[in-house]
Scaffold this motif. Sequence first.
Motif, PDB file in Angstrom:
ATOM      1  N   VAL A 160     -36.555  47.227  73.540  1.00 10.21           N
ATOM      2  CA  VAL A 160     -37.535  46.821  74.589  1.00 10.21           C
ATOM      3  C   VAL A 160     -36.436  45.491  75.200  1.00 10.21           C
ATOM      4  N   ARG A 161     -35.524  45.054  74.586  1.00  5.72           N
ATOM      5  CA  ARG A 161     -34.796  44.111  75.007  1.00  5.72           C
ATOM      6  C   ARG A 161     -34.083  44.441  76.364  1.00  5.72           C
ATOM      7  N   HIS A 162     -33.630  45.700  76.401  1.00  5.80           N
ATOM      8  CA  HIS A 162     -33.050  46.183  77.563  1.00  5.80           C
ATOM      9  C   HIS A 162     -33.889  46.437  78.828  1.00  5.80           C
ATOM     10  N   ALA A 163     -35.280  46.165  78.481  1.00  2.00           N
ATOM     11  CA  ALA A 163     -36.075  46.728  79.584  1.00  2.00           C
ATOM     12  C   ALA A 163     -35.645  46.076  81.217  1.00  2.00           C
ATOM     13  N   GLY A 218     -36.747  47.153  84.989  1.00  4.29           N
ATOM     14  CA  GLY A 218     -37.002  46.077  86.029  1.00  4.29           C
ATOM     15  C   GLY A 218     -38.589  45.644  85.811  1.00  4.29           C
ATOM     16  N   SER A 219     -38.993  45.075  86.961  1.00  6.25           N
ATOM     17  CA  SER A 219     -40.399  44.826  86.818  1.00  6.25           C
ATOM     18  C   SER A 219     -41.423  45.959  86.558  1.00  6.25           C
ATOM     19  N   VAL A 220     -42.605  45.992  86.101  1.00  2.00           N
ATOM     20  CA  VAL A 220     -43.324  47.008  85.829  1.00  2.00           C
ATOM     21  C   VAL A 220     -44.751  46.862  86.633  1.00  2.00           C
ATOM     22  N   THR A 221     -45.075  48.166  87.412  1.00  2.00           N
ATOM     23  CA  THR A 221     -46.498  48.015  87.777  1.00  2.00           C
ATOM     24  C   THR A 221     -47.250  49.068  87.346  1.00  2.00           C
ATOM     25  N   LEU A 222     -48.209  49.169  86.772  1.00  2.22           N
ATOM     26  CA  LEU A 222     -49.170  50.253  86.488  1.00  2.22           C
ATOM     27  C   LEU A 222     -50.405  50.205  87.413  1.00  2.22           C
ATOM     28  N   GLU A 223     -50.227  50.982  88.066  1.00  5.75           N
ATOM     29  CA  GLU A 223     -50.591  51.359  89.582  1.00  5.75           C
ATOM     30  C   GLU A 223     -51.892  52.423  89.580  1.00  5.75           C
ATOM     31  N   LEU A 230     -43.424  44.636  76.627  1.00  2.00           N
ATOM     32  CA  LEU A 230     -42.687  44.410  77.933  1.00  2.00           C
ATOM     33  C   LEU A 230     -42.992  43.191  78.926  1.00  2.00           C
ATOM     34  N   SER A 231     -44.245  42.786  78.595  1.00  2.00           N
ATOM     35  CA  SER A 231     -44.532  41.667  79.317  1.00  2.00           C
ATOM     36  C   SER A 231     -44.136  40.436  79.070  1.00  2.00           C
ATOM     37  N   ASP A 232     -43.532  40.322  77.952  1.00  2.00           N
ATOM     38  CA  ASP A 232     -42.728  39.191  77.356  1.00  2.00           C
ATOM     39  C   ASP A 232     -41.257  39.241  78.122  1.00  2.00           C
ATOM     40  N   VAL A 233     -40.812  40.168  78.603  1.00  2.00           N
ATOM     41  CA  VAL A 233     -39.461  40.331  79.014  1.00  2.00           C
ATOM     42  C   VAL A 233     -39.165  40.781  80.579  1.00  2.00           C
ATOM     43  N   VAL A 234     -40.436  41.382  80.945  1.00  2.00           N
ATOM     44  CA  VAL A 234     -40.236  41.530  82.439  1.00  2.00           C
ATOM     45  C   VAL A 234     -41.702  41.405  83.037  1.00  2.00           C
ATOM     46  N   PRO A 235     -41.452  41.166  84.370  1.00  2.00           N
ATOM     47  CA  PRO A 235     -43.054  40.957  85.006  1.00  2.00           C
ATOM     48  C   PRO A 235     -43.825  42.345  84.898  1.00  2.00           C
ATOM     49  N   VAL A 236     -45.035  42.469  84.407  1.00  3.62           N
ATOM     50  CA  VAL A 236     -45.906  43.352  84.186  1.00  3.62           C
ATOM     51  C   VAL A 236     -47.157  42.903  85.166  1.00  3.62           C
ATOM     52  N   THR A 237     -47.464  43.908  85.995  1.00  5.22           N
ATOM     53  CA  THR A 237     -48.723  43.873  86.977  1.00  5.22           C
ATOM     54  C   THR A 237     -49.547  45.012  86.833  1.00  5.22           C
ATOM     55  N   TRP A 238     -50.852  44.965  86.603  1.00  3.58           N
ATOM     56  CA  TRP A 238     -51.687  46.240  86.420  1.00  3.58           C
ATOM     57  C   TRP A 238     -52.740  46.236  87.547  1.00  3.58           C
ATOM     58  N   LEU A 239     -52.678  47.014  88.372  1.00  4.17           N
ATOM     59  CA  LEU A 239     -53.457  47.308  89.548  1.00  4.17           C
ATOM     60  C   LEU A 239     -54.539  48.120  88.996  1.00  4.17           C
ATOM     61  N   GLN A 240     -55.789  47.728  88.759  1.00  2.66           N
ATOM     62  CA  GLN A 240     -56.958  48.724  88.323  1.00  2.66           C
ATOM     63  C   GLN A 240     -57.786  49.193  89.412  1.00  2.66           C
ATOM     64  N   ASN A 246     -49.367  37.574  79.637  1.00  6.51           N
ATOM     65  CA  ASN A 246     -48.338  37.542  80.642  1.00  6.51           C
ATOM     66  C   ASN A 246     -48.668  38.732  81.573  1.00  6.51           C
ATOM     67  N   VAL A 247     -49.774  39.591  81.465  1.00  7.95           N
ATOM     68  CA  VAL A 247     -50.087  40.777  82.265  1.00  7.95           C
ATOM     69  C   VAL A 247     -50.786  40.444  83.523  1.00  7.95           C
TER      70      VAL A 247
END
Length: 918
Positions: A167-170, A175-180, A196-206, A221-222
């Motif tokens: 996960v450190r290579h995320a 890169g940044s993650v969007t759960l769409e 992942l939310s600890d190392v890259v921006p994570v957004t969840w579009l529910q 962080n999500v």
Amino acid sequence: METTPHPGASMPTRTTTVVPDRLAAHRARLEHARAGQVGRHVTTLPGLAARLAGGFLRAPMSDELERALQPPPDLRSGDYGPGDPGPGGHAAGGLASIAMLPGFPRAVASTLLGAWSRGIDIAAQAAADGAHPRWNDLRTLEAAAIAALPPGAVAPPDLVRAALERVRHAPTLIGSVTLERLADVEPVYRPLISALSDVVPVTWLQPGTATNTHQDWLSANVEVRHDDTATPDVHPVTCADPEHEVREALRWARRHLSEGRAPAELAIATASIATYDDLMHALARESGLPLHAAAGWSALVTPPGQHAAALAELVVRGIDQERVVRFVRTGLAVGNERLTALSDDWSRMLPEEATLNSPERWRNALDAPAVDAPPTRRDVAALILALVDEVHAVCEGAPPDALGARWLSGAARALWERALSSGPAAGLDLSLAGTRMSDGVDPATAIVWAPAATLVGSPRPFTRLLGLAARSWPRRGASDPLLPDHVLGPLAPLRPDRAARDRADFDALLRSSASEVVLSRPRRGLDGRAQAPSPLLRSFPPARDVHPAAPVEHAFSEADRRQARPAEFAAEPRAVSALTAWRAWQRSELTAHDGLVRRDHPALAAATGRRHSATSLRLLLRSPLGFVARYALGWNEPVLDDAPFTLDPLERGSLLHDVLERAVVRLEASGGLAASTLADRERAVDAAIELVRADWELEHRVPPAVLWTATLADTRRQALAALDAPFEPLPDQRSFVEVPFGGQGRAGSRSATAAAPWDVDARVTIPGTDVEVGGYVDRLDLAADGTRARVVDYKSGSAKPPADLDGGKELQRALYASAVRSLLGAGIEVEAYLLHTRTGASAPLHDPDRALTMLATATRTALSSLAAGRAIPGPDSFEDYAEVRLALPADADLYARRKAEAILAARSEIDAAFEVGA
């Protein structure tokens, strides 16, 4: 060679969009492309884990799991719980007893994927104290499946563990993650999202507006967002039934297209597509509308699926002529290279009526002409025999994999392999029925037909939702068949709450469809039962009822346009004729729709001018409409069963006549029937049976082997009863069988070895008429001096003694007696008998002269009536198995009662000729 970036250029920012399914992935990629965005990776949760895990690892596909479980491992041994018999496999938890059933690998694959996605450790559950024995079976199945997976495919829990280690290579890899538009994150992937939310921006579009209540696992962080704020126009409607719903949906789509909207703006969905899928496929093809089925179509409605199903039917149900022809026909339709040597009409070389249900029978049918046949014909025979032999080998237990590899190609072969991975060869047809195929249509240019859960990930501005009835939306919950709730105990169910998911999908689609949502429900189901509205409709205005016959502004097809415009359709000749027929059938008098035609119609004149047989005369006298149908219009009853369980009465009679003919010819060649002993007759009949068996298996449709043997045994008993009939031998008697008269010729008569006693081409008429007759005398006994003759008509049916003519039902004795007198001289003394072969009882024609007089009078009257245009039903037209009954109204008995008086009046002179009252 190294390159230096342009000073004003900047490296694209890597981002990853996680979507729920392929349709959403297609939508997201298209949006990125239209926006000119680069560095955007679109994937699913398993794909996200695989990218982080590296090393070409990936989660297994469902069909890969099915193949890995075929054949299933041995479940009859292992650690079973207390009180469980273990090796028997029949205890409450054991799966051994069902492991070889069709669909078992598919069910196990679904259960394993469900358990993995819920984060359940199957091995740990099996090792726990007091574990249900079902866990032990699943542990064995899981181990076997994982060991047989293709290289790189690993179980999701192992994939997630590998991803967490990297996960450190995320930041570099994803890169940044969007759960769409993911409704939920499966438990097995939740640790990965949190990490992942600890190392890259994570957004969840529910999707929807309701907050997910199961988010205790979610890291702070999500970022969670709800962007569905649309307020579309909502139109509740009701339709007659699911088919009417589909029609209205396609009309709705046609209207929007005519108003300038793009197909990609339209979507049709329902909670479960099973009820609507076949209807949608058929009507969408008829409409020509661009439509993409997000879940694919059933393989059986596609040409490759039909080809694979044709081969599966050969394996499951056995070889026969119709199935082999269907396999070749479907193969030519999909371009099967192995079958290119065959032309469309290759099957003409087969005996049309033969039951070819074994390699031996196929070889007899195809090898017989091989010596004189041209090379092309020999090549065709060799190819078909190779197919038959290989299919027969699989039916006898050979592995079916090689059969598909040799005789299928392309998509059909892929379907075959997938079906084999779902169950044994004996269940191939069931496995294929549950297989789906992509339709190959680009969703970016088409209307989407999808389950509601799929459409949530790819909403469209204009949406029509079908099936909003109380029992179908929301649906009732269902537990996993192999891991039901009582086995899971305190563990979370493998399947999420289906009713809650259906409610959430409904809410999400309402909030994400920007312009219009039509809420459609059926008033009745496909079975005709009334359907209550879904509770989801309570907050909406009353629905508008749409009647099936209501005017349609935008028809979806030519047929729909005609149906929707009754005035236009009513002017068509077919509609006028149908309405006139309906009205005519309600009247008590006879009309043109009951068989009244113009006088001296040329088609009727041609039919009545033919050479008649006892069969055609009976139809003329007792069913003029049936006579016209067969002899003027050329109607013939189709053969619907290639391998019947029993011969029909006509075929049984033909079989008996064939055996008797061969037996009598054999007896006459060795001393004569009259002088034969019982042993002689038994030997003759047994020899005839063997010859008939071979010929009929090649030339006719015969029952399966056991029933066919029983039929021949019954025929043997009847033949012996017929030959043992206690007729007084005539002086120096000679016997003839199947003796042609009236120009019938000798084709098909095996008694040609003995010279017929008359000129078979001489013209024979019914005395007192010009009506020509011809046929075959079943049996003719002649005295050597030519002064006496006896004709025998064999009957294998009811033994009820008939009257001399029985109102026109029984004409053979009179016709045979007339033919003998006409051909051998009026002075010969003729006896005519009807012999019932089941009992050996005989019925003489008591007064041949009177019978012939009645027959002549009735025939003249019937011909005059038909010439006058009265091709109407008669007594035989209403019998249960009359061929012409199909031309009568559906309620033929009611029709007969309504028209009875008019029919009796029209045929009163014919009935009077037989001295039977109305």
